[in-house]
Design an enzyme around this catalytic site. Structure first.
Site, mmCIF file in Angstrom:
data_model
loop_
_atom_site.group_PDB
_atom_site.id
_atom_site.type_symbol
_atom_site.label_atom_id
_atom_site.label_comp_id
_atom_site.label_asym_id
_atom_site.label_seq_id
_atom_site.Cartn_x
_atom_site.Cartn_y
_atom_site.Cartn_z
ATOM 1 N N LYS A 1 0.856 -1.190 0.000
ATOM 2 C CA LYS A 1 0.000 0.000 0.000
ATOM 3 C C LYS A 1 0.881 1.224 0.000
ATOM 4 O O LYS A 1 1.840 1.300 0.773
ATOM 5 C CB LYS A 1 -0.838 -0.020 1.304
ATOM 6 C CG LYS A 1 -1.820 1.091 1.427
ATOM 7 C CD LYS A 1 -3.136 0.724 0.806
ATOM 8 C CE LYS A 1 -4.043 1.891 0.592
ATOM 9 N NZ LYS A 1 -3.733 2.702 -0.583
ATOM 10 N N LYS B 1 5.266 1.813 8.627
ATOM 11 C CA LYS B 1 4.052 2.499 9.095
ATOM 12 C C LYS B 1 2.865 1.537 9.172
ATOM 13 O O LYS B 1 2.145 1.506 10.160
ATOM 14 C CB LYS B 1 3.735 3.646 8.122
ATOM 15 C CG LYS B 1 2.746 4.642 8.640
ATOM 16 C CD LYS B 1 2.403 5.700 7.595
ATOM 17 C CE LYS B 1 3.618 6.417 7.066
ATOM 18 N NZ LYS B 1 3.291 7.418 6.021
ATOM 19 N N LYS C 1 5.162 2.123 -2.907
ATOM 20 C CA LYS C 1 5.168 3.541 -3.313
ATOM 21 C C LYS C 1 5.384 3.612 -4.812
ATOM 22 O O LYS C 1 5.970 2.694 -5.414
ATOM 23 C CB LYS C 1 6.300 4.298 -2.611
ATOM 24 C CG LYS C 1 6.075 5.784 -2.510
ATOM 25 C CD LYS C 1 5.087 6.080 -1.406
ATOM 26 C CE LYS C 1 4.794 7.543 -1.218
ATOM 27 N NZ LYS C 1 3.968 7.764 -0.027
ATOM 28 N N THR D 1 -5.156 12.498 8.077
ATOM 29 C CA THR D 1 -3.732 12.613 8.421
ATOM 30 C C THR D 1 -3.513 13.702 9.470
ATOM 31 O O THR D 1 -2.812 13.491 10.463
ATOM 32 C CB THR D 1 -2.900 12.873 7.158
ATOM 33 O OG1 THR D 1 -3.150 11.800 6.250
ATOM 34 C CG2 THR D 1 -1.421 12.948 7.461
ATOM 35 N N ASN E 1 -3.192 20.057 2.826
ATOM 36 C CA ASN E 1 -4.219 19.165 3.373
ATOM 37 C C ASN E 1 -3.888 18.741 4.804
ATOM 38 O O ASN E 1 -4.664 18.987 5.734
ATOM 39 C CB ASN E 1 -4.360 17.958 2.428
ATOM 40 C CG ASN E 1 -5.288 16.912 2.987
ATOM 41 O OD1 ASN E 1 -6.200 17.227 3.754
ATOM 42 N ND2 ASN E 1 -5.063 15.672 2.639
HETATM 43 P P1 NAD Z 1 -0.137 19.549 0.232
HETATM 44 O O1 NAD Z 1 0.453 19.638 -1.122
HETATM 45 O O2 NAD Z 1 -1.616 19.628 0.391
HETATM 46 O O3 NAD Z 1 0.492 20.699 1.172
HETATM 47 C C1 NAD Z 1 1.850 20.973 1.247
HETATM 48 C C2 NAD Z 1 2.028 22.317 1.921
HETATM 49 O O4 NAD Z 1 3.404 22.557 2.084
HETATM 50 C C3 NAD Z 1 1.473 23.502 1.131
HETATM 51 O O5 NAD Z 1 0.828 24.389 2.017
HETATM 52 C C4 NAD Z 1 2.729 24.166 0.571
HETATM 53 O O6 NAD Z 1 2.574 25.555 0.379
HETATM 54 C C5 NAD Z 1 3.673 23.893 1.714
HETATM 55 N N1 NAD Z 1 5.072 24.073 1.334
HETATM 56 C C6 NAD Z 1 5.704 23.746 0.174
HETATM 57 N N2 NAD Z 1 6.981 24.156 0.216
HETATM 58 C C7 NAD Z 1 7.158 24.735 1.442
HETATM 59 C C8 NAD Z 1 8.242 25.338 2.094
HETATM 60 N N3 NAD Z 1 9.430 25.433 1.495
HETATM 61 N N4 NAD Z 1 8.061 25.833 3.348
HETATM 62 C C9 NAD Z 1 6.862 25.750 3.966
HETATM 63 N N5 NAD Z 1 5.796 25.174 3.396
HETATM 64 C C10 NAD Z 1 5.949 24.683 2.152
HETATM 65 O O7 NAD Z 1 0.438 18.194 0.859
HETATM 66 P P2 NAD Z 1 -0.145 17.363 2.071
HETATM 67 O O8 NAD Z 1 -1.053 16.312 1.554
HETATM 68 O O9 NAD Z 1 -0.618 18.295 3.134
HETATM 69 O O10 NAD Z 1 1.176 16.614 2.552
HETATM 70 C C11 NAD Z 1 2.185 17.296 3.290
HETATM 71 C C12 NAD Z 1 3.228 16.289 3.710
HETATM 72 O O11 NAD Z 1 2.618 15.265 4.486
HETATM 73 C C13 NAD Z 1 3.914 15.564 2.538
HETATM 74 O O12 NAD Z 1 5.250 15.299 2.918
HETATM 75 C C14 NAD Z 1 3.171 14.243 2.451
HETATM 76 O O13 NAD Z 1 3.966 13.219 1.887
HETATM 77 C C15 NAD Z 1 2.895 13.992 3.924
HETATM 78 N N6 NAD Z 1 1.746 13.108 4.128
HETATM 79 C C16 NAD Z 1 0.515 13.483 3.724
HETATM 80 C C17 NAD Z 1 -0.542 12.606 3.892
HETATM 81 C C18 NAD Z 1 -1.943 12.998 3.478
HETATM 82 O O14 NAD Z 1 -2.847 12.199 3.687
HETATM 83 N N7 NAD Z 1 -2.153 14.187 2.966
HETATM 84 C C19 NAD Z 1 -0.335 11.343 4.471
HETATM 85 C C20 NAD Z 1 0.953 10.994 4.897
HETATM 86 C C21 NAD Z 1 1.994 11.887 4.707
#
Ligand code: NAD
Length: 423
Positions: free
Chosen positions: A67, A91, A103, A187, A219
């Site tokens: 997954k 995880k 992945k 998350t 998100n």
């Molecule tokens: P997203 O694209 O919705 O949000 C990312 C955020 O990071 C945005 O607000 C963007 O402006 C900001 N960002 C980008 N560059 C930046 C910087 N240099 N400094 C500060 N902020 C910056 O992504 P997401 O879904 O919220 O995921 C964020 C992280 O969490 C990722 O690493 C993702 O792999 C991890 N993650 C997300 C989920 C999920 O369900 N959404 C699950 C597990 C892990």
């Protein structure tokens, strides 16, 4: 073997040593089970052809079908895909799910693609990797620059290819196409549940309101902020790629979300007591109880970054925001970390609920999803706390240890060399 994966495996070896786990079992987890690489042709809207590199890694399937998300990003590499699949393996095991880790990714600048180009790429990706995808073998989900829409295209392509409607071959779908309610906040909310469960271990015991600095307001970050506000904590600073906003008395989260949605940047928020900075990287220096990293990988890369920190504890909501090279300096500085495999596990927990929903053919209710999320994160946190106490481990090592105990039990149940040796 790539540098990124070798560095990630060091944390596994540290936990294996602390728990005295058999080398033979750990050896099984040192390399991906299978990785497919493909060259994907993408016809652009102007008629030209692009050739894109893409990968899908099934790291380990001891505990069940693999997954993990699919990302479209210009930095994607085989090493990164394998490392993230390794982390998914840890995880899913820690969260006690019947899933292995996988992945996928395409090396492409997704911001340069039109909607139709993205659709062609999503469908092409499924055709390239169809031979290893399936609800019983390898189940993708969204990741960086992919979301519900890409999953909808991918399910449609996959169902056409296999000649059956199989919505649970992918998770993170729109609710109208078999997605689950409550996946989007999962998350961020899971991160908050993990933080509350670990307060005492972070040196932040008691019921008093915490001050929090948050990097990333997408998100995961924005839902974390809402959950933190509901729990009575103060978000004193938030950064995104546009810069940083802060307010000593706490930022108005609803207004911040509205500004981010309308203007696309948190630094557009104004008001009494609110100041902003262009340099969003300064968020790590913010004085606060907890720094929450919810944007990028590799933000804290080594001891020099640890020196700048203004927090007492860290929650990793992004994947690998702290690199192994910083671990010793954090331990010396007494900064405990709620590691990514625990803090962002809420996403895959609710993905599992979505997969079960697809197999059952009955939609889950929102309260069922919330209870499922709460139970999995709380139980995982409980196991991690117990291992920290019994073996005197830091939180990350204990989290890897809990995952390894489950993986090793599965691997050894399938037979060991000593079962076959003479005598
Ligand atoms: P997203 O694209 O919705 O949000 C990312 C955020 O990071 C945005 O607000 C963007 O402006 C900001 N960002 C980008 N560059 C930046 C910087 N240099 N400094 C500060 N902020 C910056 O992504 P997401 O879904 O919220 O995921 C964020 C992280 O969490 C990722 O690493 C993702 O792999 C991890 N993650 C997300 C989920 C999920 O369900 N959404 C699950 C597990 C892990």
């Amino acid at each position: 073997m790539g540098d990124m994966l070798s560095a990630a495996r060091e944390r596994m070896h540290r936990a294996a040593k602390a728990l005295d786990l058999q080398d033979e079992l750990i050896e099984r987890l040192c390399y991906p089970r299978e990785t497919l690489a493909a060259s994907i042709p993408l016809r652009r809207d102007d008629g030209t052809l692009m050739q894109l590199k893409a990968w899908r890694c099934r790291y380990d399937s001891t505990l069940g079908p693999t997954k993990g998300g699919i990302r479209f990003h210009h930095t994607v590499s085989e090493d990164e895909v394998s490392t993230l699949a390794f982390l998914m393996t840890m995880k899913c095991a820690l969260m006690d799910l019947p899933f292995g880790g996988g992945k996928g990714g395409v090396k492409v600048d997704a911001t340069q693609l039109s909607t139709m180009e993205r659709e062609r790429l999503a469908r092409r990706y499924v055709r390239a990797f169809a031979r290893i995808l399936s609800p019983d073998r390898d189940i993708p989900a969204p990741d960086v620059a992919t979301g519900e829409r890409e999953m909808a295209w991918m399910v449609s392509e996959y169902s056409d290819l296999v000649g059956r409607i199989e919505p649970h071959a992918f998770t993170g779908k729109p609710v109208s196409l078999g997605g689950i309610v409550g996946r989007t906040p999962a998350t961020g909310r899971g991160g908050m549940i993990a933080l509350e469960a670990m307060r005492e271990k972070l040196g932040l015991g008691g019921n008093q309101s915490l001050t929090i600095a948050l990097q990333g307001y997408g998100n995961a970050g924005s839902w974390f902020a809402k959950a933190a506000r509901e729990a009575g904590h103060k978000i004193v600073a938030v950064s995104d790629s546009s810069g940083l906003v802060r307010a000593k008395g706490g930022l108005p989260i609803d207004r911040l979300s509205q500004v981010k949605e309308e203007k696309g940047e948190v630094s557009a928020l104004t008001g009494e007591g609110i100041s902003s900075l262009k340099d969003g990287a300064k968020i790590v220096e913010q004085e606060c109880d907890v720094l929450v990293l919810a944007a990028l990988g590799g933000v804290i890369g080594g001891p020099e970054d640890v020196e700048k920190l203004g927090c007492k504890a860290i929650v990793e909501i992004a994947n690998r925001p702290i690199l192994p090279a910083a671990d010793d300096a954090l331990r010396q500085a007494g900064i405990e970390v709620v590691p990514d495999i625990l803090a962002n596990g809420g996403g895959v927990v609710v993905s599992h609920a979505e997969w079960v929903q697809g197999r059952q053919g009955r939609p889950w209710k929102e309260h069922e999803v919330e209870t499922y999320l709460e139970d999995h994160i709380s139980d995982a946190a409980d196991r991690v706390r117990r291992l920290m106490d019994s073996h005197g481990l830091d939180m990350r090592t204990a989290a890897h240890g809990c995952a390894l105990q489950r993986l090793c039990a599965g691997i050894s149940a399938s037979g060991l060399a000593k079962d076959y040796a003479d005598g």
